[in-house]
Motif scaffolding. Structure first.
Motif, PDB file in Angstrom:
ATOM      1  N   THR A   7     -33.648   8.363 -11.627  1.00  0.00           N
ATOM      2  CA  THR A   7     -33.627   8.564 -13.062  1.00  0.00           C
ATOM      3  C   THR A   7     -32.296   8.086 -13.609  1.00  0.00           C
ATOM      4  O   THR A   7     -31.240   8.321 -13.018  1.00  0.00           O
ATOM      5  N   CYS A   8     -32.341   7.398 -14.723  1.00  0.00           N
ATOM      6  CA  CYS A   8     -31.172   6.911 -15.452  1.00  0.00           C
ATOM      7  C   CYS A   8     -31.234   7.597 -16.805  1.00  0.00           C
ATOM      8  O   CYS A   8     -32.155   7.327 -17.585  1.00  0.00           O
ATOM      9  N   TYR A   9     -30.261   8.479 -17.085  1.00  0.00           N
ATOM     10  CA  TYR A   9     -30.439   9.435 -18.168  1.00  0.00           C
ATOM     11  C   TYR A   9     -31.735  10.182 -17.851  1.00  0.00           C
ATOM     12  O   TYR A   9     -31.846  10.823 -16.834  1.00  0.00           O
ATOM     13  N   ARG A  10     -32.777  10.048 -18.694  1.00  0.00           N
ATOM     14  CA  ARG A  10     -34.027  10.763 -18.457  1.00  0.00           C
ATOM     15  C   ARG A  10     -35.191   9.805 -18.227  1.00  0.00           C
ATOM     16  O   ARG A  10     -36.347  10.210 -18.320  1.00  0.00           O
ATOM     17  N   HIS A  11     -34.882   8.539 -17.954  1.00  0.00           N
ATOM     18  CA  HIS A  11     -35.986   7.596 -17.751  1.00  0.00           C
ATOM     19  C   HIS A  11     -35.929   6.976 -16.357  1.00  0.00           C
ATOM     20  O   HIS A  11     -34.927   7.036 -15.668  1.00  0.00           O
ATOM     21  N   LEU A  12     -37.064   6.386 -15.969  1.00  0.00           N
ATOM     22  CA  LEU A  12     -37.226   5.873 -14.611  1.00  0.00           C
ATOM     23  C   LEU A  12     -36.490   4.554 -14.437  1.00  0.00           C
ATOM     24  O   LEU A  12     -36.606   3.642 -15.266  1.00  0.00           O
ATOM     25  N   ALA A  13     -35.724   4.459 -13.329  1.00  0.00           N
ATOM     26  CA  ALA A  13     -34.917   3.274 -13.060  1.00  0.00           C
ATOM     27  C   ALA A  13     -35.097   2.850 -11.607  1.00  0.00           C
ATOM     28  O   ALA A  13     -35.926   3.386 -10.882  1.00  0.00           O
ATOM     29  N   GLY A  14     -34.286   1.874 -11.189  1.00  0.00           N
ATOM     30  CA  GLY A  14     -34.420   1.334  -9.841  1.00  0.00           C
ATOM     31  C   GLY A  14     -35.653   0.440  -9.741  1.00  0.00           C
ATOM     32  O   GLY A  14     -36.220   0.011 -10.744  1.00  0.00           O
ATOM     33  N   GLN A  15     -36.065   0.162  -8.504  1.00  0.00           N
ATOM     34  CA  GLN A  15     -37.235  -0.695  -8.314  1.00  0.00           C
ATOM     35  C   GLN A  15     -38.462  -0.125  -9.003  1.00  0.00           C
ATOM     36  O   GLN A  15     -39.247  -0.872  -9.592  1.00  0.00           O
ATOM     37  N   ALA A  16     -38.629   1.197  -8.944  1.00  0.00           N
ATOM     38  CA  ALA A  16     -39.797   1.820  -9.566  1.00  0.00           C
ATOM     39  C   ALA A  16     -39.797   1.614 -11.074  1.00  0.00           C
ATOM     40  O   ALA A  16     -40.832   1.307 -11.671  1.00  0.00           O
ATOM     41  N   GLY A  17     -38.636   1.792 -11.708  1.00  0.00           N
ATOM     42  CA  GLY A  17     -38.560   1.628 -13.152  1.00  0.00           C
ATOM     43  C   GLY A  17     -38.753   0.192 -13.596  1.00  0.00           C
ATOM     44  O   GLY A  17     -39.443  -0.075 -14.591  1.00  0.00           O
ATOM     45  N   VAL A  18     -38.149  -0.738 -12.875  1.00  0.00           N
ATOM     46  CA  VAL A  18     -38.300  -2.156 -13.211  1.00  0.00           C
ATOM     47  C   VAL A  18     -39.747  -2.594 -13.023  1.00  0.00           C
ATOM     48  O   VAL A  18     -40.305  -3.318 -13.850  1.00  0.00           O
ATOM     49  N   GLU A  19     -40.370  -2.154 -11.924  1.00  0.00           N
ATOM     50  CA  GLU A  19     -41.767  -2.523 -11.675  1.00  0.00           C
ATOM     51  C   GLU A  19     -42.685  -1.941 -12.745  1.00  0.00           C
ATOM     52  O   GLU A  19     -43.628  -2.618 -13.204  1.00  0.00           O
ATOM     53  N   LEU A  20     -42.415  -0.707 -13.176  1.00  0.00           N
ATOM     54  CA  LEU A  20     -43.237  -0.098 -14.222  1.00  0.00           C
ATOM     55  C   LEU A  20     -43.115  -0.885 -15.522  1.00  0.00           C
ATOM     56  O   LEU A  20     -44.119  -1.131 -16.201  1.00  0.00           O
ATOM     57  N   PHE A  21     -41.915  -1.285 -15.877  1.00  0.00           N
ATOM     58  CA  PHE A  21     -41.706  -2.080 -17.092  1.00  0.00           C
ATOM     59  C   PHE A  21     -42.452  -3.410 -16.997  1.00  0.00           C
ATOM     60  O   PHE A  21     -43.080  -3.857 -17.974  1.00  0.00           O
ATOM     61  N   GLN A  22     -42.396  -4.053 -15.826  1.00  0.00           N
ATOM     62  CA  GLN A  22     -43.111  -5.304 -15.634  1.00  0.00           C
ATOM     63  C   GLN A  22     -44.621  -5.098 -15.766  1.00  0.00           C
ATOM     64  O   GLN A  22     -45.326  -5.943 -16.336  1.00  0.00           O
ATOM     65  N   ARG A  23     -45.117  -3.979 -15.248  1.00  0.00           N
ATOM     66  CA  ARG A  23     -46.549  -3.697 -15.362  1.00  0.00           C
ATOM     67  C   ARG A  23     -46.958  -3.507 -16.817  1.00  0.00           C
ATOM     68  O   ARG A  23     -48.028  -3.957 -17.234  1.00  0.00           O
ATOM     69  N   PHE A  24     -46.116  -2.828 -17.576  1.00  0.00           N
ATOM     70  CA  PHE A  24     -46.412  -2.634 -18.995  1.00  0.00           C
ATOM     71  C   PHE A  24     -46.503  -3.979 -19.716  1.00  0.00           C
ATOM     72  O   PHE A  24     -47.364  -4.183 -20.576  1.00  0.00           O
ATOM     73  N   MET A  25     -45.615  -4.905 -19.358  1.00  0.00           N
ATOM     74  CA  MET A  25     -45.645  -6.227 -19.992  1.00  0.00           C
ATOM     75  C   MET A  25     -46.853  -7.040 -19.519  1.00  0.00           C
ATOM     76  O   MET A  25     -47.511  -7.716 -20.315  1.00  0.00           O
ATOM     77  N   SER A  26     -47.157  -6.978 -18.237  1.00  0.00           N
ATOM     78  CA  SER A  26     -48.304  -7.719 -17.703  1.00  0.00           C
ATOM     79  C   SER A  26     -49.615  -7.223 -18.299  1.00  0.00           C
ATOM     80  O   SER A  26     -50.560  -7.994 -18.483  1.00  0.00           O
ATOM     81  N   ALA A  27     -49.669  -5.928 -18.597  1.00  0.00           N
ATOM     82  CA  ALA A  27     -50.875  -5.353 -19.189  1.00  0.00           C
ATOM     83  C   ALA A  27     -50.978  -5.644 -20.679  1.00  0.00           C
ATOM     84  O   ALA A  27     -51.999  -5.355 -21.304  1.00  0.00           O
ATOM     85  N   GLY A  28     -49.918  -6.215 -21.262  1.00  0.00           N
ATOM     86  CA  GLY A  28     -49.932  -6.489 -22.689  1.00  0.00           C
ATOM     87  C   GLY A  28     -49.568  -5.284 -23.532  1.00  0.00           C
ATOM     88  O   GLY A  28     -49.809  -5.265 -24.737  1.00  0.00           O
ATOM     89  N   TRP A  29     -48.960  -4.276 -22.923  1.00  0.00           N
ATOM     90  CA  TRP A  29     -48.568  -3.077 -23.668  1.00  0.00           C
ATOM     91  C   TRP A  29     -47.236  -3.274 -24.371  1.00  0.00           C
ATOM     92  O   TRP A  29     -46.967  -2.640 -25.383  1.00  0.00           O
ATOM     93  N   ILE A  30     -46.382  -4.121 -23.808  1.00  0.00           N
ATOM     94  CA  ILE A  30     -45.064  -4.388 -24.370  1.00  0.00           C
ATOM     95  C   ILE A  30     -44.859  -5.903 -24.434  1.00  0.00           C
ATOM     96  O   ILE A  30     -45.244  -6.623 -23.502  1.00  0.00           O
ATOM     97  N   THR A  31     -44.265  -6.361 -25.500  1.00  0.00           N
ATOM     98  CA  THR A  31     -43.985  -7.788 -25.642  1.00  0.00           C
ATOM     99  C   THR A  31     -42.564  -7.964 -26.169  1.00  0.00           C
ATOM    100  O   THR A  31     -41.950  -7.009 -26.634  1.00  0.00           O
ATOM    101  N   GLY A  32     -42.040  -9.201 -26.055  1.00  0.00           N
ATOM    102  CA  GLY A  32     -40.723  -9.486 -26.611  1.00  0.00           C
ATOM    103  C   GLY A  32     -39.706  -9.968 -25.598  1.00  0.00           C
ATOM    104  O   GLY A  32     -38.558 -10.243 -25.954  1.00  0.00           O
ATOM    105  N   GLY A  33     -40.073 -10.105 -24.337  1.00  0.00           N
ATOM    106  CA  GLY A  33     -39.151 -10.575 -23.319  1.00  0.00           C
ATOM    107  C   GLY A  33     -39.843 -10.657 -21.971  1.00  0.00           C
ATOM    108  O   GLY A  33     -41.028 -10.339 -21.844  1.00  0.00           O
ATOM    109  N   ASP A  34     -39.096 -11.071 -20.960  1.00  0.00           N
ATOM    110  CA  ASP A  34     -39.665 -11.218 -19.621  1.00  0.00           C
ATOM    111  C   ASP A  34     -39.214 -10.121 -18.660  1.00  0.00           C
ATOM    112  O   ASP A  34     -39.592 -10.127 -17.492  1.00  0.00           O
ATOM    113  N   GLY A  35     -38.375  -9.195 -19.137  1.00  0.00           N
ATOM    114  CA  GLY A  35     -37.926  -8.106 -18.277  1.00  0.00           C
ATOM    115  C   GLY A  35     -36.792  -8.469 -17.344  1.00  0.00           C
ATOM    116  O   GLY A  35     -36.356  -7.630 -16.555  1.00  0.00           O
ATOM    117  N   LEU A  36     -36.275  -9.696 -17.436  1.00  0.00           N
ATOM    118  CA  LEU A  36     -35.219 -10.152 -16.538  1.00  0.00           C
ATOM    119  C   LEU A  36     -33.865 -10.168 -17.244  1.00  0.00           C
ATOM    120  O   LEU A  36     -33.784 -10.237 -18.474  1.00  0.00           O
TER     121      LEU A  36
END
Length: 258
Positions: free
Chosen positions: A122-151
Protein backbone atom coordinates in the motif's frame (compact mmCIF):
# COMPACT_ATOMS: atom_id res chain seq x y z
CA UNK A 1 -3.29 32.30 17.96
CA UNK A 2 -4.41 31.01 21.38
CA UNK A 3 -5.56 32.46 24.68
CA UNK A 4 -3.73 32.24 28.01
CA UNK A 5 -5.42 31.83 31.41
CA UNK A 6 -6.08 35.56 31.73
CA UNK A 7 -7.97 35.54 28.45
CA UNK A 8 -5.35 37.49 26.51
CA UNK A 9 -4.50 36.37 23.00
CA UNK A 10 -1.05 34.84 22.57
CA UNK A 11 0.77 35.07 19.28
CA UNK A 12 2.13 31.85 17.83
CA UNK A 13 5.56 31.75 16.26
CA UNK A 14 6.87 29.67 13.37
CA UNK A 15 6.52 25.85 13.44
CA UNK A 16 9.34 24.16 15.37
CA UNK A 17 10.35 21.84 12.55
CA UNK A 18 13.66 20.91 14.14
CA UNK A 19 11.95 19.63 17.28
CA UNK A 20 9.52 17.33 15.48
CA UNK A 21 12.27 16.23 13.10
CA UNK A 22 14.24 14.75 15.98
CA UNK A 23 11.51 12.13 16.43
CA UNK A 24 12.06 10.93 12.86
CA UNK A 25 15.86 11.16 13.04
CA UNK A 26 16.45 7.73 14.50
CA UNK A 27 16.55 4.63 12.34
CA UNK A 28 14.70 2.53 14.93
CA UNK A 29 11.86 5.04 15.33
CA UNK A 30 11.70 5.44 11.56
CA UNK A 31 11.20 1.67 11.20
CA UNK A 32 8.42 1.82 13.80
CA UNK A 33 6.64 4.59 11.91
CA UNK A 34 7.02 2.78 8.58
CA UNK A 35 5.60 -0.38 10.15
CA UNK A 36 2.51 1.61 11.11
CA UNK A 37 2.23 3.41 7.77
CA UNK A 38 -0.34 0.98 6.37
CA UNK A 39 -2.91 2.13 8.92
CA UNK A 40 -2.80 -0.86 11.25
CA UNK A 41 -2.49 -0.76 15.03
CA UNK A 42 0.36 -2.98 16.25
CA UNK A 43 1.51 -4.07 19.72
CA UNK A 44 4.85 -3.03 21.16
CA UNK A 45 6.27 -6.53 20.75
CA UNK A 46 5.70 -6.53 17.02
CA UNK A 47 7.14 -3.02 16.72
CA UNK A 48 10.22 -4.14 18.65
CA UNK A 49 10.74 -6.87 16.04
CA UNK A 50 10.42 -4.35 13.20
CA UNK A 51 12.83 -1.94 14.85
CA UNK A 52 15.27 -4.71 15.78
CA UNK A 53 15.40 -3.76 19.47
CA UNK A 54 14.45 -5.23 22.85
CA UNK A 55 11.11 -4.74 24.57
CA UNK A 56 12.60 -2.27 27.05
CA UNK A 57 14.24 -0.23 24.30
CA UNK A 58 11.11 -0.05 22.14
CA UNK A 59 9.23 1.35 25.13
CA UNK A 60 11.59 4.33 25.19
CA UNK A 61 11.19 4.96 21.48
CA UNK A 62 7.41 4.69 21.65
CA UNK A 63 7.41 7.22 24.47
CA UNK A 64 9.30 9.67 22.26
CA UNK A 65 6.81 9.16 19.43
CA UNK A 66 3.88 9.59 21.81
CA UNK A 67 5.33 12.75 23.31
CA UNK A 68 5.74 14.23 19.83
CA UNK A 69 2.17 13.37 18.90
CA UNK A 70 3.19 11.04 16.06
CA UNK A 71 1.46 7.92 17.39
CA UNK A 72 -1.48 7.12 19.63
CA UNK A 73 -2.02 4.11 21.88
CA UNK A 74 -5.07 2.18 23.03
CA UNK A 75 -5.44 -0.65 25.53
CA UNK A 76 -7.02 -3.92 24.40
CA UNK A 77 -6.93 -6.57 27.10
CA UNK A 78 -3.37 -7.01 28.28
CA UNK A 79 -1.83 -5.37 25.22
CA UNK A 80 -1.30 -1.79 24.15
CA UNK A 81 -1.72 -1.12 20.43
CA UNK A 82 -0.04 1.76 18.64
CA UNK A 83 -1.02 3.49 15.40
CA UNK A 84 -0.06 6.66 13.54
CA UNK A 85 -1.77 9.67 15.09
CA UNK A 86 -2.88 11.30 11.81
CA UNK A 87 -2.72 10.88 8.06
CA UNK A 88 -0.29 13.82 8.05
CA UNK A 89 2.35 11.59 9.69
CA UNK A 90 1.96 9.12 6.84
CA UNK A 91 2.36 11.98 4.39
CA UNK A 92 5.61 13.06 6.05
CA UNK A 93 6.95 9.51 5.78
CA UNK A 94 6.12 9.36 2.07
CA UNK A 95 7.73 12.77 1.51
CA UNK A 96 10.90 11.72 3.32
CA UNK A 97 10.96 8.46 1.36
CA UNK A 98 11.16 10.46 -1.86
CA UNK A 99 14.32 12.20 -0.66
CA UNK A 100 16.00 9.34 1.18
CA UNK A 101 18.69 7.15 -0.49
CA UNK A 102 17.92 3.46 -0.91
CA UNK A 103 19.65 1.11 1.49
CA UNK A 104 21.65 -1.82 0.07
CA UNK A 105 20.21 -5.32 0.48
CA UNK A 106 22.72 -7.29 2.54
CA UNK A 107 20.72 -10.15 4.05
CA UNK A 108 18.15 -12.77 3.15
CA UNK A 109 15.61 -11.05 5.41
CA UNK A 110 16.13 -7.73 3.63
CA UNK A 111 15.81 -9.48 0.25
CA UNK A 112 12.57 -11.18 1.32
CA UNK A 113 11.11 -7.91 2.55
CA UNK A 114 12.15 -6.03 -0.58
CA UNK A 115 10.56 -8.71 -2.77
CA UNK A 116 7.32 -8.57 -0.79
CA UNK A 117 7.18 -4.78 -1.01
CA UNK A 118 7.77 -4.86 -4.75
CA UNK A 119 5.18 -7.58 -5.37
CA UNK A 120 2.36 -5.67 -3.70
CA UNK A 121 2.06 -2.96 -1.05
CA UNK A 122 0.00 0.00 0.00
CA UNK A 123 1.18 3.51 -0.89
CA UNK A 124 -0.74 5.89 1.33
CA UNK A 125 -4.08 4.02 1.14
CA UNK A 126 -3.92 2.70 -2.41
CA UNK A 127 -2.47 -0.39 -4.04
CA UNK A 128 1.11 -0.14 -5.33
CA UNK A 129 3.98 -2.33 -6.48
CA UNK A 130 3.51 -4.91 -9.21
CA UNK A 131 -0.06 -5.55 -8.06
CA UNK A 132 -1.01 -1.88 -8.24
CA UNK A 133 0.63 -1.28 -11.61
CA UNK A 134 -0.97 -4.41 -13.06
CA UNK A 135 -4.39 -3.37 -11.75
CA UNK A 136 -4.03 0.07 -13.36
CA UNK A 137 -3.03 -1.56 -16.65
CA UNK A 138 -6.07 -3.84 -16.46
CA UNK A 139 -8.35 -0.87 -15.92
CA UNK A 140 -6.92 0.77 -19.05
CA UNK A 141 -7.07 -2.43 -21.12
CA UNK A 142 -10.71 -2.86 -20.14
CA UNK A 143 -11.47 0.68 -21.29
CA UNK A 144 -12.31 1.87 -17.78
CA UNK A 145 -9.58 4.52 -17.73
CA UNK A 146 -8.13 6.53 -20.59
CA UNK A 147 -5.57 9.30 -21.03
CA UNK A 148 -2.19 7.55 -20.98
CA UNK A 149 -0.32 4.27 -21.27
CA UNK A 150 0.49 3.77 -17.58
CA UNK A 151 4.25 4.03 -18.18
CA UNK A 152 6.76 6.46 -16.72
CA UNK A 153 8.06 8.95 -19.32
CA UNK A 154 10.06 11.52 -17.33
CA UNK A 155 11.37 13.19 -20.47
CA UNK A 156 7.80 13.99 -21.53
CA UNK A 157 5.89 14.53 -18.29
CA UNK A 158 8.50 15.79 -15.85
CA UNK A 159 7.16 13.31 -13.27
CA UNK A 160 9.58 11.92 -10.69
CA UNK A 161 9.75 8.43 -9.26
CA UNK A 162 8.01 7.83 -5.92
CA UNK A 163 5.85 10.94 -6.21
CA UNK A 164 2.37 12.02 -7.19
CA UNK A 165 2.09 12.30 -10.96
CA UNK A 166 1.18 15.53 -12.72
CA UNK A 167 1.97 14.97 -16.38
CA UNK A 168 -0.91 12.72 -17.44
CA UNK A 169 -4.63 13.39 -17.52
CA UNK A 170 -6.25 10.06 -16.83
CA UNK A 171 -10.03 10.01 -16.85
CA UNK A 172 -12.66 7.51 -15.87
CA UNK A 173 -14.75 6.37 -18.82
CA UNK A 174 -18.50 5.82 -18.81
CA UNK A 175 -17.92 2.07 -18.98
CA UNK A 176 -15.47 2.30 -16.09
CA UNK A 177 -17.82 4.29 -13.89
CA UNK A 178 -20.67 1.88 -14.56
CA UNK A 179 -18.51 -1.20 -13.92
CA UNK A 180 -17.03 0.16 -10.71
CA UNK A 181 -20.45 1.27 -9.46
CA UNK A 182 -21.85 -2.19 -10.10
CA UNK A 183 -18.83 -3.68 -8.35
CA UNK A 184 -19.58 -1.63 -5.24
CA UNK A 185 -17.61 1.62 -5.45
CA UNK A 186 -19.68 4.54 -4.14
CA UNK A 187 -21.11 6.99 -6.67
CA UNK A 188 -19.75 9.83 -4.51
CA UNK A 189 -16.19 8.68 -5.24
CA UNK A 190 -16.82 8.05 -8.91
CA UNK A 191 -18.22 11.55 -9.43
CA UNK A 192 -15.30 13.41 -7.83
CA UNK A 193 -12.22 11.79 -9.34
CA UNK A 194 -11.86 13.48 -12.72
CA UNK A 195 -9.08 13.78 -13.75
CA UNK A 196 -7.82 10.75 -11.87
CA UNK A 197 -4.80 10.96 -9.61
CA UNK A 198 -1.87 8.60 -9.99
CA UNK A 199 1.56 7.93 -8.50
CA UNK A 200 4.80 6.96 -10.19
CA UNK A 201 5.64 3.63 -8.61
CA UNK A 202 9.27 3.66 -7.46
CA UNK A 203 9.79 -0.10 -7.76
CA UNK A 204 8.06 -0.58 -11.12
CA UNK A 205 8.73 2.82 -12.71
CA UNK A 206 5.16 2.90 -13.94
CA UNK A 207 1.85 4.37 -12.80
CA UNK A 208 -0.59 3.09 -10.21
CA UNK A 209 -4.00 4.54 -9.36
CA UNK A 210 -4.05 7.02 -6.45
CA UNK A 211 -6.40 9.53 -4.89
CA UNK A 212 -9.95 8.86 -3.66
CA UNK A 213 -10.68 6.26 -6.34
CA UNK A 214 -7.42 4.41 -5.66
CA UNK A 215 -8.24 4.34 -1.95
CA UNK A 216 -11.83 3.20 -2.53
CA UNK A 217 -10.74 0.40 -4.87
CA UNK A 218 -8.07 -0.80 -2.43
CA UNK A 219 -10.47 -0.72 0.53
CA UNK A 220 -12.96 -2.74 -1.51
CA UNK A 221 -10.29 -5.31 -2.42
CA UNK A 222 -9.51 -5.74 1.28
CA UNK A 223 -13.19 -5.99 2.11
CA UNK A 224 -13.71 -8.75 -0.43
CA UNK A 225 -10.65 -10.65 0.77
CA UNK A 226 -9.06 -10.32 -2.65
CA UNK A 227 -5.92 -8.82 -1.10
CA UNK A 228 -4.64 -9.47 2.43
CA UNK A 229 -1.86 -8.15 4.65
CA UNK A 230 1.19 -10.30 5.32
CA UNK A 231 4.02 -10.11 7.84
CA UNK A 232 5.97 -7.42 5.98
CA UNK A 233 4.74 -3.88 6.81
CA UNK A 234 2.70 -2.26 4.01
CA UNK A 235 3.01 -5.30 1.74
CA UNK A 236 -0.02 -7.30 0.56
CA UNK A 237 -0.75 -10.58 -1.19
CA UNK A 238 -3.38 -11.21 -3.85
CA UNK A 239 -5.39 -14.25 -2.79
CA UNK A 240 -6.51 -17.01 -5.17
CA UNK A 241 -10.04 -15.67 -4.81
CA UNK A 242 -8.76 -12.20 -5.69
CA UNK A 243 -6.91 -13.37 -8.79
CA UNK A 244 -10.00 -15.20 -10.03
CA UNK A 245 -12.26 -12.31 -9.11
CA UNK A 246 -10.20 -9.71 -10.95
CA UNK A 247 -9.94 -11.94 -14.02
CA UNK A 248 -13.72 -12.28 -14.19
CA UNK A 249 -14.45 -8.68 -13.24
CA UNK A 250 -12.29 -6.81 -15.73
CA UNK A 251 -13.25 -7.49 -19.32
CA UNK A 252 -12.46 -5.50 -22.49
CA UNK A 253 -15.08 -2.89 -23.40
CA UNK A 254 -15.53 0.02 -25.76
CA UNK A 255 -14.22 3.36 -24.50
CA UNK A 256 -16.64 6.23 -23.94
CA UNK A 257 -15.03 9.05 -21.99
CA UNK A 258 -17.08 10.73 -19.25
Amino acid sequence: MSQNLSGHTQLQGEPDIARIATAFADARRARVLMALADGRALPAGRLAEEAGVSASTISNHLTVLLNHGLVTVEQQGRHRYYRLATHEVEGVLEALAKLAPRTPITSLRAHTRAHAVRTGRTCYRHLAGQAGVELFQRFMSAGWITGGDGLHHPELSGDRLSSAGKGKHYRLTTAGAEALAEWGIEARVLSTTRPLRYCIDWTEQAHHLAGPLGTAVTDHLFGLGWIVRNNVPRSVDITNTGAAGLASLIQPTEISVM
